[in-house]
Design a protein around this motif. Structure first.
Motif, PDB file in Angstrom:
ATOM      1  N   ILE A  15       0.822  -1.213   0.000  1.00  0.00           N
ATOM      2  CA  ILE A  15       0.000   0.000   0.000  1.00  0.00           C
ATOM      3  C   ILE A  15       0.859   1.266   0.000  1.00  0.00           C
ATOM      4  CG2 ILE A  15      -1.686   1.327   1.340  1.00  0.00           C
ATOM      5  CD1 ILE A  15      -2.915  -1.102  -0.019  1.00  0.00           C
ATOM      6  N   ALA A  16       1.922   1.290   0.793  1.00  0.00           N
ATOM      7  CA  ALA A  16       2.749   2.496   0.841  1.00  0.00           C
ATOM      8  C   ALA A  16       3.508   2.680  -0.474  1.00  0.00           C
ATOM      9  CB  ALA A  16       3.712   2.446   2.023  1.00  0.00           C
ATOM     10  N   ASP A  35       9.203  -5.317  -6.158  1.00  0.00           N
ATOM     11  CA  ASP A  35       8.587  -6.180  -5.152  1.00  0.00           C
ATOM     12  C   ASP A  35       9.037  -7.614  -5.365  1.00  0.00           C
ATOM     13  OD1 ASP A  35       6.018  -5.577  -3.105  1.00  0.00           O
ATOM     14  OD2 ASP A  35       6.517  -7.688  -3.464  1.00  0.00           O
ATOM     15  N   ARG A  36       9.266  -8.299  -4.263  1.00  0.00           N
ATOM     16  CA  ARG A  36       9.746  -9.679  -4.414  1.00  0.00           C
ATOM     17  C   ARG A  36       8.609 -10.629  -4.782  1.00  0.00           C
ATOM     18  NH1 ARG A  36      11.132 -10.605   1.908  1.00  0.00           N
ATOM     19  NH2 ARG A  36       9.012 -10.603   2.637  1.00  0.00           N
ATOM     20  N   ARG A  54       0.976 -13.592  -2.235  1.00  0.00           N
ATOM     21  CA  ARG A  54       1.613 -12.380  -1.680  1.00  0.00           C
ATOM     22  C   ARG A  54       2.292 -12.752  -0.377  1.00  0.00           C
ATOM     23  NH1 ARG A  54       2.921  -8.304  -1.979  1.00  0.00           N
ATOM     24  NH2 ARG A  54       1.560  -6.514  -1.714  1.00  0.00           N
ATOM     25  N   GLY A  56       4.900 -11.620   0.710  1.00  0.00           N
ATOM     26  CA  GLY A  56       5.468 -10.411   1.320  1.00  0.00           C
ATOM     27  C   GLY A  56       4.453  -9.580   2.093  1.00  0.00           C
ATOM     28  N   GLN A  59      -0.807 -10.102   5.552  1.00  0.00           N
ATOM     29  CA  GLN A  59      -2.095  -9.594   6.037  1.00  0.00           C
ATOM     30  C   GLN A  59      -3.103  -9.426   4.910  1.00  0.00           C
ATOM     31  OE1 GLN A  59       0.571  -7.843   5.383  1.00  0.00           O
ATOM     32  NE2 GLN A  59       0.325  -5.635   5.488  1.00  0.00           N
ATOM     33  N   HIS A  64      -9.815  -5.710   6.036  1.00  0.00           N
ATOM     34  CA  HIS A  64      -9.283  -4.347   5.988  1.00  0.00           C
ATOM     35  C   HIS A  64     -10.436  -3.360   5.872  1.00  0.00           C
ATOM     36  CE1 HIS A  64      -5.230  -5.843   5.478  1.00  0.00           C
ATOM     37  NE2 HIS A  64      -4.757  -4.610   5.366  1.00  0.00           N
ATOM     38  N   VAL A  65     -10.376  -2.301   6.672  1.00  0.00           N
ATOM     39  CA  VAL A  65     -11.293  -1.180   6.489  1.00  0.00           C
ATOM     40  C   VAL A  65     -10.450  -0.027   5.959  1.00  0.00           C
ATOM     41  CG1 VAL A  65     -11.025  -0.343   8.886  1.00  0.00           C
ATOM     42  CG2 VAL A  65     -13.042   0.278   7.598  1.00  0.00           C
ATOM     43  N   ARG A 123      -8.952  -6.259   0.663  1.00  0.00           N
ATOM     44  CA  ARG A 123      -7.629  -5.672   0.421  1.00  0.00           C
ATOM     45  C   ARG A 123      -7.095  -6.115  -0.938  1.00  0.00           C
ATOM     46  NH1 ARG A 123      -2.307  -4.222   3.301  1.00  0.00           N
ATOM     47  NH2 ARG A 123      -0.897  -4.582   1.574  1.00  0.00           N
ATOM     48  N   VAL A 148      14.789  -7.147  -2.820  1.00  0.00           N
ATOM     49  CA  VAL A 148      15.860  -6.234  -2.416  1.00  0.00           C
ATOM     50  C   VAL A 148      16.725  -6.943  -1.378  1.00  0.00           C
ATOM     51  CG1 VAL A 148      16.362  -4.022  -1.325  1.00  0.00           C
ATOM     52  CG2 VAL A 148      14.449  -4.218  -2.923  1.00  0.00           C
ATOM     53  N   SER A 185       8.980  -1.478   2.361  1.00  0.00           N
ATOM     54  CA  SER A 185       8.948  -2.945   2.376  1.00  0.00           C
ATOM     55  C   SER A 185       8.182  -3.496   3.566  1.00  0.00           C
ATOM     56  CB  SER A 185      10.378  -3.504   2.302  1.00  0.00           C
ATOM     57  OG  SER A 185      11.094  -3.178   3.462  1.00  0.00           O
ATOM     58  N   ASP A 330       4.484   0.950   6.845  1.00  0.00           N
ATOM     59  CA  ASP A 330       4.768   0.118   8.017  1.00  0.00           C
ATOM     60  C   ASP A 330       6.251   0.030   8.336  1.00  0.00           C
ATOM     61  OD1 ASP A 330       2.101  -0.401   8.233  1.00  0.00           O
ATOM     62  OD2 ASP A 330       2.282  -2.583   8.211  1.00  0.00           O
ATOM     63  N   GLY A 340      -7.442   0.069  12.083  1.00  0.00           N
ATOM     64  CA  GLY A 340      -7.667   0.248  10.652  1.00  0.00           C
ATOM     65  C   GLY A 340      -6.981   1.476  10.066  1.00  0.00           C
ATOM     66  N   GLY A 342      -3.490   1.661   9.176  1.00  0.00           N
ATOM     67  CA  GLY A 342      -2.201   1.460   8.507  1.00  0.00           C
ATOM     68  C   GLY A 342      -2.191   1.904   7.055  1.00  0.00           C
ATOM     69  N   CYS A 343      -3.243   1.581   6.308  1.00  0.00           N
ATOM     70  CA  CYS A 343      -3.235   1.910   4.872  1.00  0.00           C
ATOM     71  C   CYS A 343      -3.375   3.413   4.680  1.00  0.00           C
ATOM     72  CB  CYS A 343      -4.347   1.153   4.146  1.00  0.00           C
ATOM     73  SG  CYS A 343      -4.041  -0.623   4.146  1.00  0.00           S
TER      74      CYS A 343
END
Ligand SMILES: Cc1cc2nc3c(=O)[nH]c(=O)nc-3n(C[C@H](O)[C@H](O)[C@H](O)COP(=O)(O)OP(=O)(O)OC[C@H]3O[C@@H](n4cnc5c(N)ncnc54)[C@H](O)[C@@H]3O)c2cc1C
Length: 495
Positions: A15-16, A35-36, A54, A56, A59, A64-65, A123, A148, A185, A330, A340, A342-343
């Protein structure tokens, strides 16, 4: 003066990382996002939910809200992205939709209400659509299956200048250089260790969330609708368990049950789908959704632990230690998923980075701006959450002790929440608005409670006898049975 566009290398397309793509994707910079994990499937939200690997972002299949802070940012800055999300089946849930029945009839829209809007989406659907949108932005490039492995950096006096990343692609390790390197990451970032290996002092503040997450997805049966919003709380805290119903896209919804870490018996049993569903059946706010006549399970029970709040400090003595390097999402600030946030925080953080990169070319000044604005935007939520989590952990301990009697101060605090604050959000539109603005990350999480006018309104509700409040419907129905009763009903040993 060089006219070459600035190059930006981002580790992580969660998301970030996607937030960075949006924020910097106007074509003025060259943005490469690594992205790995494999890319999203070229398929429907349904297939993405069922098949997208996913590792990586473990979650990914938890509830997710997406709060108003994120939804509004997307709506105002990237309206075409919002259209694409809605076309993919995501839905907007407005402040008016969320009103309790006690306030529905007296509601009149006010400025800012349209910001307190939730985006209902799995999500996987959000990420799928954001990623497709971001991949079409000018000068934005995604590189999948690219892990990475380390930093490229050199020293300039006291400062470490980050020059890019060492990246594994297939059997080869590639050195990718850039003017700006971004760590997006996520929660298990290795960057702090790599920076420490270069001699930096990256410090971490940590606090336990004290809970474990258990999520199951469901799909409405053909011809069935979501239950009416009749005031039965879609989220609540029974002390020994917290629950939340998360409406989503394409007739999906999920339930998360979060148990305190100390509830060993419960957390061992809850991963069994039949126990999960029996617990839901005993919680009115969940039962009306999971009723087998209304919905069918659409997933196993996913579990997740090691949940904690983490704030990483890359500054030392008020100065940046690494230049040309930024951590967002994160990897910099990790929060208890229950809130709710983090995103929203990750995408806001990415836009803070954009402001800093636009403001000046001086790497030291850029770092200072990011540090200052990140603290202003996110620290109040972090501090409040840490405090609330520690209280919640104490409460979970008391739940297991039938002889526990709270002290007077504890009883007053409990009564303030249960007999004043919660009923006030059902009795008084102004109180609901103020608390919702904090919930959606538009205002300080506690300052609104200290506003004398707001406090007076809450105290006015506290002064009403409980019986009258109950009759007027200002109390929500019971969240669910007490611990001992619940354990007996679902057949768990009450240790
Ligand atoms: C159980 C749970 C439930 C949550 N619920 C909510 C919610 O309801 N609402 C909300 O807003 N937030 C919620 N969050 C928080 C939210 O998921 C995170 O804040 C958000 O995903 C952070 O975005 P990020 O990009 O920083 O990290 P992530 O989304 O985790 O992405 C990190 C990315 O980096 C990649 N990566 C990692 N290491 C490397 C490497 N070495 N090389 C290349 N790529 C790498 C990963 O593959 C991944 O794609 C929840 C979190 C959890 C744990």
């Amino acid at each position: 003066m060089s006219t070459k566009p600035e190059t930006v290398l981002v580790a992580g397309a969660g998301i970030a990382g996607l937030g960075v793509a949006l924020a910097l994707g106007d074509g003025n910079r060259e943005v490469t996002i690594l992205d790995r994990d494999p890319p999203p499937p070229d398929a429907s939200p349904e297939e993405a939910f069922n098949t997208w690997e996913r590792r990586g972002a473990t979650q990914l299949r938890h509830s997710h809200v997406f709060l108003g802070r994120l939804t509004t940012l997307i709506r105002d800055r990237y309206p075409r992205l919002l259209d694409e999300l809605l076309q993919a089946g995501a839905r907007i849930f407005t402040f008016e939709d969320a009103l309790p029945p006690t306030l529905k009839n007296i509601y009149a829209p006010a400025a800012g209400d349209d910001e307190m809007t939730i985006l209902f989406s799995r999500r996987t659907t959000l990420e799928l659509v954001m990623r497709r949108y971001a991949a079409q932005l000018p000068n934005v490039r995604f590189v999948s299956d690219a892990g990475v492995r380390g930093l490229l950096a050199h020293r300039d006096g006291q400062s470490l200048i980050v020059d890019g990343l060492a990246v594994t692609r297939g059997d080869t390790v590639e050195e990718m250089r850039a003017d700006v390197t971004v760590d997006a990451s996520g929660r298990n970032t290795a960057f702090p260790d790599w920076l420490r290996a270069e001699g930096l002092q990256v410090t971490e503040e940590e606090s336990p969330a004290g809970i474990l997450y258990f999520t199951r997805h469901y799909r409405l049966r053909d011809g069935m609708d979501e239950p009416d919003r009749d005031g039965t709380p879609g989220a609540g805290d029974l002390g020994y368990i917290k629950y939340g119903v998360f409406a989503a896209d394409n007739r999906h919804f999920s339930i998360t049950l979060a148990t305190p870490e100390i509830e060993t018996e419960l957390r061992m049993a809850i991963v069994r789908p039949e126990i999960f569903d029996r617990l839901c059946a005993e919680i009115p706010g969940c039962a009306r959704w999971t009723d087998p006549a209304r919905a069918l399970p659409a997933s196993p029970v996913y579990s997740m632990g090691n949940l904690k709040s983490v704030w990483r400090n890359y500054f030392r003595h008020g100065e940046p230690q690494a230049l040309g390097f930024f951590a967002v999402g994160d990897s910099a600030v990790r929060t208890n998923p229950l809130y709710g946030r983090g995103c929203s925080a990750g995408v806001v953080h990415a836009h803070i980075l954009r402001t800093a990169l636009d403001a000046t070319a001086d790497p030291r000044e850029r770092a200072r701006i990011v540090e200052r604005d990140t603290r202003a935007a996110l620290r109040p939520y972090y501090d409040t959450m840490v405090k609330q989590d520690l209280q919640s952990i104490r409460r979970a301990g008391h739940e297991r002790d039938p002889a526990y009697k709270p002290r007077l101060k504890g009883r007053i605090a409990k009564s303030f929440i249960e007999d004043a604050l919660m009923p006030a959000t059902r009795a008084d539109l102004a109180v609901l608005r103020a608390s919702s603005r904090a919930f959606h990350m538009f205002s300080d999480p506690v300052a609104w409670l200290k506003d004398p006018v707001m406090l007076a309104r809450i105290l006015r509700v506290w002064a009403v006898p409980k019986s009258r409040k109950t009759r007027a419907g200002y109390y929500p129905p019971e969240f669910g049975p007490p611990r001992a009763e619940m354990f007996a009903r679902v057949g768990l040993a009450n240790s």
